[in-house]
Motif scaffolding. Sequence first.
Motif, mmCIF file in Angstrom:
data_model
loop_
_atom_site.group_PDB
_atom_site.id
_atom_site.type_symbol
_atom_site.label_atom_id
_atom_site.label_comp_id
_atom_site.label_asym_id
_atom_site.label_seq_id
_atom_site.Cartn_x
_atom_site.Cartn_y
_atom_site.Cartn_z
ATOM 1 N N CYS A 26 -11.637 15.307 -49.101
ATOM 2 C CA CYS A 26 -12.690 15.170 -50.101
ATOM 3 C C CYS A 26 -13.636 14.017 -49.790
ATOM 4 C CB CYS A 26 -12.083 15.007 -51.494
ATOM 5 S SG CYS A 26 -11.285 16.515 -52.084
ATOM 6 N N GLN A 29 -18.241 13.940 -46.366
ATOM 7 C CA GLN A 29 -19.501 14.173 -47.069
ATOM 8 C C GLN A 29 -20.401 15.217 -46.412
ATOM 9 O OE1 GLN A 29 -20.191 12.708 -50.131
ATOM 10 N NE2 GLN A 29 -18.045 12.174 -49.879
ATOM 11 N N ARG A 32 -19.551 21.467 -44.587
ATOM 12 C CA ARG A 32 -20.330 22.585 -45.116
ATOM 13 C C ARG A 32 -19.482 23.834 -45.358
ATOM 14 N NH1 ARG A 32 -24.227 21.163 -41.044
ATOM 15 N NH2 ARG A 32 -23.859 23.135 -39.958
ATOM 16 N N TRP A 45 -15.248 18.152 -56.051
ATOM 17 C CA TRP A 45 -16.625 17.857 -56.437
ATOM 18 C C TRP A 45 -17.269 16.822 -55.529
ATOM 19 C CZ3 TRP A 45 -17.728 12.821 -57.726
ATOM 20 C CH2 TRP A 45 -16.633 11.993 -58.018
ATOM 21 N N GLN A 46 -16.456 16.051 -54.798
ATOM 22 C CA GLN A 46 -17.008 15.026 -53.901
ATOM 23 C C GLN A 46 -17.641 15.636 -52.647
ATOM 24 O OE1 GLN A 46 -14.478 11.619 -53.107
ATOM 25 N NE2 GLN A 46 -13.279 12.011 -54.957
ATOM 26 N N GLU A 48 -20.227 17.117 -51.512
ATOM 27 C CA GLU A 48 -21.580 17.383 -51.972
ATOM 28 C C GLU A 48 -22.351 18.359 -51.088
ATOM 29 O OE1 GLU A 48 -23.479 13.642 -52.349
ATOM 30 O OE2 GLU A 48 -22.212 12.940 -54.011
ATOM 31 N N SER A 49 -21.981 18.433 -49.798
ATOM 32 C CA SER A 49 -22.726 19.289 -48.868
ATOM 33 C C SER A 49 -22.096 20.663 -48.691
ATOM 34 C CB SER A 49 -22.836 18.601 -47.500
ATOM 35 O OG SER A 49 -23.520 17.364 -47.601
ATOM 36 N N SER A 66 -13.756 21.236 -61.170
ATOM 37 C CA SER A 66 -14.549 20.533 -60.156
ATOM 38 C C SER A 66 -15.298 21.499 -59.251
ATOM 39 C CB SER A 66 -13.651 19.614 -59.319
ATOM 40 O OG SER A 66 -12.623 20.351 -58.682
ATOM 41 N N MET A 69 -18.957 21.969 -59.878
ATOM 42 C CA MET A 69 -19.846 20.835 -59.596
ATOM 43 C C MET A 69 -20.381 20.859 -58.175
ATOM 44 S SD MET A 69 -17.546 17.943 -61.562
ATOM 45 C CE MET A 69 -18.722 16.618 -61.322
ATOM 46 N N LEU A 70 -20.038 21.899 -57.416
ATOM 47 C CA LEU A 70 -20.504 21.998 -56.023
ATOM 48 C C LEU A 70 -21.912 22.591 -56.026
ATOM 49 C CD1 LEU A 70 -17.185 23.333 -54.454
ATOM 50 C CD2 LEU A 70 -18.079 20.994 -54.365
ATOM 51 N N LYS A 71 -22.878 21.762 -56.252
ATOM 52 C CA LYS A 71 -24.236 22.226 -56.546
ATOM 53 C C LYS A 71 -24.940 22.878 -55.370
ATOM 54 C CE LYS A 71 -26.085 17.548 -55.823
ATOM 55 N NZ LYS A 71 -26.851 16.447 -56.456
ATOM 56 N N HIS A 72 -24.426 22.717 -54.130
ATOM 57 C CA HIS A 72 -25.049 23.345 -52.962
ATOM 58 C C HIS A 72 -24.268 24.562 -52.470
ATOM 59 C CE1 HIS A 72 -28.016 20.194 -52.650
ATOM 60 N NE2 HIS A 72 -27.077 19.265 -52.590
#
Length: 250
Positions: A26, A29, A32, A45-46, A48-49, A66, A69-72
């Motif tokens: 996690c 960063q 993908r 959720w950490q 981010e990519s 969580s 929260m994976l916005k991508h």
Amino acid sequence: MGNIEKLIYSGLCPCKNLEYWSATICGLQHLRGLSLDGSIPEDLWQLESLEKLSLNMVEIRHLPDSICMLKHLKSLEISNCLLIEQLPEEICRLECLEELYLCSCTSLRDIPNSICKMKWLKYLRVVGCDKVEKLPEKLGCLKYLEKLELGRCKSLQGIPNSICEMKCLKRLDLSSCDQVENLPEEIGCLECLKELNIFSEGISRLRLPQSIFQLKGLRITGSREQLQSYGFTSFTESYPGSLNFYAVEL
């Protein structure tokens, strides 16, 4: 592991006691793509990519919040997760999601209404989910959906009329959905629809509405007996060498 910054894809075998590994991943960063077998880190959720997440044979009843929260995230695949009974209602927070695959989740009972808010979804695959009885009534809000695959959903009772609003829909798969008796009367409005799979191994009760014959170039796949029951007399093998798969083109 914590020093890896550009790991593109990582798979994990079905092991139970890898807490250290779960905590470490996690922190990646730039990750993908991630495929997980057996367990899910709580702090997803950490990542981010993260754009692609595949979960296979995960022994949990509910997905961790969580994930929402994976916005991508663009692709989410949940396969052979036999205990999962429902998806998070907040799954609509995955605003970038383009592909959602739910395969052989035999305890899953329904699809949350909130997925109708996932405006960029292009591919929805719900296959082998035996207990799913219905789809959200407002499924037609998925304006950019191109593929809707519902094969082997043995308990599915019907298709919401709102799918006729899916102007980008190219493929509809209802193979072995033996409880579905009717398609929406206005299905002829789906001008982009090119593939319809209605194959059934037994006696099919599915009725084709008259409007479907407006869809010139539509390829309908089914068993020989099915196609003959609709009045078709000329058809070809859909998959050469396969058993009893035939197709007709309007």
